[in-house]
Design a protein around this motif. Structure first.
Motif, PDB file in Angstrom:
ATOM      1  N   THR A  48       0.840  -1.196   0.000  1.00 39.00           N
ATOM      2  CA  THR A  48       0.000   0.000   0.000  1.00 39.00           C
ATOM      3  C   THR A  48       0.875   1.245   0.000  1.00 39.00           C
ATOM      4  O   THR A  48       2.065   1.194   0.327  1.00 39.00           O
ATOM      5  CB  THR A  48      -0.912   0.026   1.243  1.00 39.00           C
ATOM      6  OG1 THR A  48      -0.100   0.119   2.414  1.00 39.00           O
ATOM      7  CG2 THR A  48      -1.779  -1.223   1.325  1.00 39.00           C
ATOM      8  N   SER A  49       0.276   2.349  -0.348  1.00 41.56           N
ATOM      9  CA  SER A  49       1.033   3.605  -0.357  1.00 41.56           C
ATOM     10  C   SER A  49       1.394   4.044   1.062  1.00 41.56           C
ATOM     11  O   SER A  49       2.417   4.704   1.265  1.00 41.56           O
ATOM     12  CB  SER A  49       0.245   4.696  -1.073  1.00 41.56           C
ATOM     13  OG  SER A  49      -0.981   4.918  -0.430  1.00 41.56           O
ATOM     14  N   ALA A  50       0.585   3.675   2.046  1.00 43.53           N
ATOM     15  CA  ALA A  50       0.910   4.024   3.434  1.00 43.53           C
ATOM     16  C   ALA A  50       2.179   3.304   3.884  1.00 43.53           C
ATOM     17  O   ALA A  50       3.052   3.909   4.532  1.00 43.53           O
ATOM     18  CB  ALA A  50      -0.250   3.658   4.350  1.00 43.53           C
ATOM     19  N   ALA A  52       4.585   2.238   1.927  1.00 43.16           N
ATOM     20  CA  ALA A  52       5.687   2.857   1.185  1.00 43.16           C
ATOM     21  C   ALA A  52       6.089   4.175   1.834  1.00 43.16           C
ATOM     22  O   ALA A  52       7.280   4.473   1.965  1.00 43.16           O
ATOM     23  CB  ALA A  52       5.285   3.075  -0.267  1.00 43.16           C
ATOM     24  N   GLY A  53       5.129   4.971   2.243  1.00 42.04           N
ATOM     25  CA  GLY A  53       5.427   6.240   2.916  1.00 42.04           C
ATOM     26  C   GLY A  53       6.158   6.030   4.222  1.00 42.04           C
ATOM     27  O   GLY A  53       7.111   6.760   4.539  1.00 42.04           O
ATOM     28  N   ILE A  54       5.746   5.026   4.979  1.00 43.75           N
ATOM     29  CA  ILE A  54       6.423   4.709   6.233  1.00 43.75           C
ATOM     30  C   ILE A  54       7.866   4.294   5.968  1.00 43.75           C
ATOM     31  O   ILE A  54       8.786   4.720   6.665  1.00 43.75           O
ATOM     32  CB  ILE A  54       5.655   3.610   6.996  1.00 43.75           C
ATOM     33  CG1 ILE A  54       4.339   4.176   7.526  1.00 43.75           C
ATOM     34  CG2 ILE A  54       6.484   3.041   8.132  1.00 43.75           C
ATOM     35  CD1 ILE A  54       3.377   3.131   8.068  1.00 43.75           C
ATOM     36  N   CYS A  55       8.090   3.483   4.953  1.00 43.44           N
ATOM     37  CA  CYS A  55       9.446   3.028   4.615  1.00 43.44           C
ATOM     38  C   CYS A  55      10.339   4.180   4.176  1.00 43.44           C
ATOM     39  O   CYS A  55      11.547   4.150   4.381  1.00 43.44           O
ATOM     40  CB  CYS A  55       9.392   1.961   3.520  1.00 43.44           C
ATOM     41  SG  CYS A  55       8.701   0.408   4.081  1.00 43.44           S
ATOM     42  N   VAL A  56       9.759   5.191   3.579  1.00 43.16           N
ATOM     43  CA  VAL A  56      10.545   6.338   3.120  1.00 43.16           C
ATOM     44  C   VAL A  56      10.847   7.287   4.280  1.00 43.16           C
ATOM     45  O   VAL A  56      11.963   7.788   4.410  1.00 43.16           O
ATOM     46  CB  VAL A  56       9.802   7.082   1.986  1.00 43.16           C
ATOM     47  CG1 VAL A  56      10.446   8.419   1.695  1.00 43.16           C
ATOM     48  CG2 VAL A  56       9.754   6.217   0.734  1.00 43.16           C
ATOM     49  N   VAL A  57       9.878   7.517   5.151  1.00 41.95           N
ATOM     50  CA  VAL A  57      10.013   8.522   6.199  1.00 41.95           C
ATOM     51  C   VAL A  57      10.683   7.972   7.467  1.00 41.95           C
ATOM     52  O   VAL A  57      11.372   8.712   8.174  1.00 41.95           O
ATOM     53  CB  VAL A  57       8.621   9.116   6.539  1.00 41.95           C
ATOM     54  CG1 VAL A  57       8.676  10.047   7.724  1.00 41.95           C
ATOM     55  CG2 VAL A  57       8.065   9.843   5.331  1.00 41.95           C
ATOM     56  N   THR A  60      14.510   8.642   8.209  1.00 43.44           N
ATOM     57  CA  THR A  60      14.740  10.049   8.535  1.00 43.44           C
ATOM     58  C   THR A  60      14.332  10.343   9.975  1.00 43.44           C
ATOM     59  O   THR A  60      15.045  11.036  10.708  1.00 43.44           O
ATOM     60  CB  THR A  60      13.955  10.952   7.573  1.00 43.44           C
ATOM     61  OG1 THR A  60      14.364  10.654   6.246  1.00 43.44           O
ATOM     62  CG2 THR A  60      14.189  12.415   7.876  1.00 43.44           C
TER      63      THR A  60
END
Length: 82
Positions: A48-50, A52-57, A60
């Protein structure tokens, strides 16, 4: 006035120790990459896009927490040289 060169290595730092560190990071990166590539499909994580967003953020945010903690203790530790 003579300025100290900012390129000078820190005391105790040698070219060999720098190469060793770079090799350790490269090997760890390769192992992590292989683990993600070959073991990742066995994980039941929905694409899911959520996620993917968690993996990116997340990396950091983890580094932010680590550096904030270091800064906090650096500022709130009494100076030993006084």
């Amino acid at each position: 006035m003579s300025q100290q060169s900012s390129i000078e290595p820190k005391p105790g730092m040698t070219m060999e120790s720098n190469i060793g560190f770079v090799l350790k990071v490269a090997i760890a990166s390769g192992v992590l990459s292989a683990a993600i590539k070959y073991l990742g499909p066995y994980l039941s994580i929905p694409p899911t896009s959520a996620i993917a967003g968690i993996c990116v953020v997340l990396p950091t945010l983890v580094l932010l927490a680590v550096f904030a903690r270091r800064l906090y203790f650096q500022r709130h530790t009494p100076n030993q040289s006084e």
